[in-house]
Design a protein around this motif. Structure first.
Motif, short mmCIF file in Angstrom:
data_model
loop_
_atom_site.label_atom_id
_atom_site.label_comp_id
_atom_site.label_asym_id
_atom_site.label_seq_id
_atom_site.Cartn_x
_atom_site.Cartn_y
_atom_site.Cartn_z
N MET A 1 -37.13 49.48 70.17
CA MET A 1 -38.13 50.03 71.07
C MET A 1 -38.52 51.40 70.54
N ILE A 2 -39.79 51.56 70.19
CA ILE A 2 -40.26 52.82 69.62
C ILE A 2 -40.93 53.63 70.73
N GLY A 3 -40.11 54.31 71.51
CA GLY A 3 -40.59 55.18 72.58
C GLY A 3 -41.66 54.54 73.43
N THR A 4 -42.77 55.26 73.64
CA THR A 4 -43.87 54.74 74.45
C THR A 4 -44.76 53.78 73.67
N LYS A 5 -44.45 53.57 72.40
CA LYS A 5 -45.28 52.70 71.56
C LYS A 5 -44.99 51.23 71.80
N GLY A 6 -43.90 50.91 72.46
CA GLY A 6 -43.61 49.52 72.82
C GLY A 6 -42.39 48.95 72.13
N ASP A 7 -42.19 47.66 72.40
CA ASP A 7 -41.07 46.91 71.85
C ASP A 7 -41.54 46.17 70.60
N PHE A 8 -40.78 46.31 69.53
CA PHE A 8 -41.15 45.68 68.26
C PHE A 8 -40.10 44.64 67.87
N TYR A 9 -40.57 43.50 67.39
CA TYR A 9 -39.69 42.40 66.99
C TYR A 9 -40.02 41.97 65.57
N ILE A 10 -39.00 41.81 64.75
CA ILE A 10 -39.11 41.12 63.47
C ILE A 10 -38.50 39.76 63.74
N ILE A 11 -39.33 38.71 63.73
CA ILE A 11 -38.93 37.40 64.22
C ILE A 11 -38.79 36.39 63.08
N PHE A 12 -37.73 35.59 63.17
CA PHE A 12 -37.51 34.46 62.26
C PHE A 12 -37.80 33.20 63.08
N PRO A 13 -39.02 32.63 62.98
CA PRO A 13 -39.49 31.58 63.90
C PRO A 13 -38.68 30.29 63.83
N ARG A 14 -38.43 29.72 65.02
CA ARG A 14 -37.72 28.44 65.11
C ARG A 14 -38.46 27.34 64.34
N GLN A 15 -39.78 27.32 64.46
CA GLN A 15 -40.54 26.25 63.82
C GLN A 15 -40.42 26.30 62.30
N GLN A 16 -40.11 27.46 61.76
CA GLN A 16 -39.94 27.57 60.31
C GLN A 16 -38.51 27.29 59.88
N TYR A 17 -37.54 27.74 60.69
CA TYR A 17 -36.13 27.60 60.31
C TYR A 17 -35.45 26.40 60.97
N GLY A 18 -36.12 25.79 61.97
CA GLY A 18 -35.58 24.61 62.61
C GLY A 18 -34.57 24.89 63.71
N GLU A 19 -34.15 26.14 63.84
CA GLU A 19 -33.15 26.53 64.84
C GLU A 19 -33.07 28.04 64.92
N ASP A 20 -32.29 28.53 65.89
CA ASP A 20 -31.99 29.95 65.92
C ASP A 20 -31.00 30.25 64.80
N LEU A 21 -31.13 31.41 64.22
CA LEU A 21 -30.23 31.80 63.13
C LEU A 21 -29.02 32.53 63.70
N ALA A 22 -27.85 32.17 63.23
CA ALA A 22 -26.61 32.82 63.67
C ALA A 22 -26.54 34.23 63.09
N PHE A 23 -25.77 35.07 63.74
CA PHE A 23 -25.55 36.45 63.28
C PHE A 23 -25.03 36.45 61.85
N SER A 24 -24.16 35.49 61.54
CA SER A 24 -23.55 35.41 60.21
C SER A 24 -24.54 34.99 59.12
#
Length: 193
Positions: free
Chosen positions: A88-111
């Motif tokens: 979260m960059i202050g008043t600038k909002g919430d920022f996400y770097i996303i690894f899309p499910r449709q590309q990877y087929g699933e959620d990626l584990a922390f490991s």
């Protein structure tokens, strides 16, 4: 009796001194701590440019607290959005770097993000910003790199080397902001399976 009283007082003081040194907490809880008493020291800089450049600089402790940096996944499985690195960059909002499910087929584990992982570019990720007005901003990686330097199961530390991306308003496509990340940031594990 006086000698016995002195001995008891001396033993009580020794017990108190030993108790105080034992209550220091665990070094494993430190951001980037290795359990051996050392911790990683780093600074993190964000350059936000929407026509008037602003620079935000944080040290290691302030960055994780003020940016709320975490790794997790979007809970709605019918969504193409998947696992993400969030800040979260202050008043600038919430920022996400996303690894899309449709590309990877699933959620990626922390490991999945082991030391040396560096595929944070446009082909691997989507970028999103949620602003204070609630409108979605969508973007992409432009230049620079990012690399995982530590993953201890609690935090992933990523070193950003002039990692630059743009985000454009979904409502007003003439509004674009550019964000550049420099330095290391620890993302807390908030992954839900």
């Amino acid at each position: 009796m006086k000698k016995l009283y002195s001995t008891i007082m001396m033993l009580a003081m020794m017990v108190a001194a030993l108790s105080l040194t034992a209550c220091g907490g665990s070094d494993d809880d430190e951001i980037g701590g290795d359990g051996g008493g050392s911790s990683t020291s780093f600074t993190f800089t964000i350059i936000y440019d929407d026509g008037g450049e602003q620079v935000f600089t944080h040290d290691s402790d302030i960055a994780i607290q003020s940016l709320g940096a975490e790794f997790g996944n979007f809970e709605r499985y019918d969504s193409p959005r998947g696992s993400y690195f969030y800040m979260m960059i202050g008043t600038k909002g919430d920022f996400y770097i996303i690894f899309p499910r449709q590309q990877y087929g699933e959620d990626l584990a922390f490991s999945y993000f082991s030391v040396g992982y560096n595929d944070f570019g446009a082909d691997a990720t989507d970028i999103e910003r949620v602003s204070a007005s609630g409108s979605g901003w969508y973007g992409e990686h432009i230049s620079g790199s990012a690399k995982v330097t530590k993953n201890d199961g609690k935090y992933i530390i990523i070193d950003f080397n002039n990692y630059k991306y743009s985000v454009t308003s979904g409502i007003n496509t003439s509004r674009t902001a550019y964000v550049t990340l420099k330095g290391s940031l620890a993302f807390k594990n908030s992954y839900k399976q």
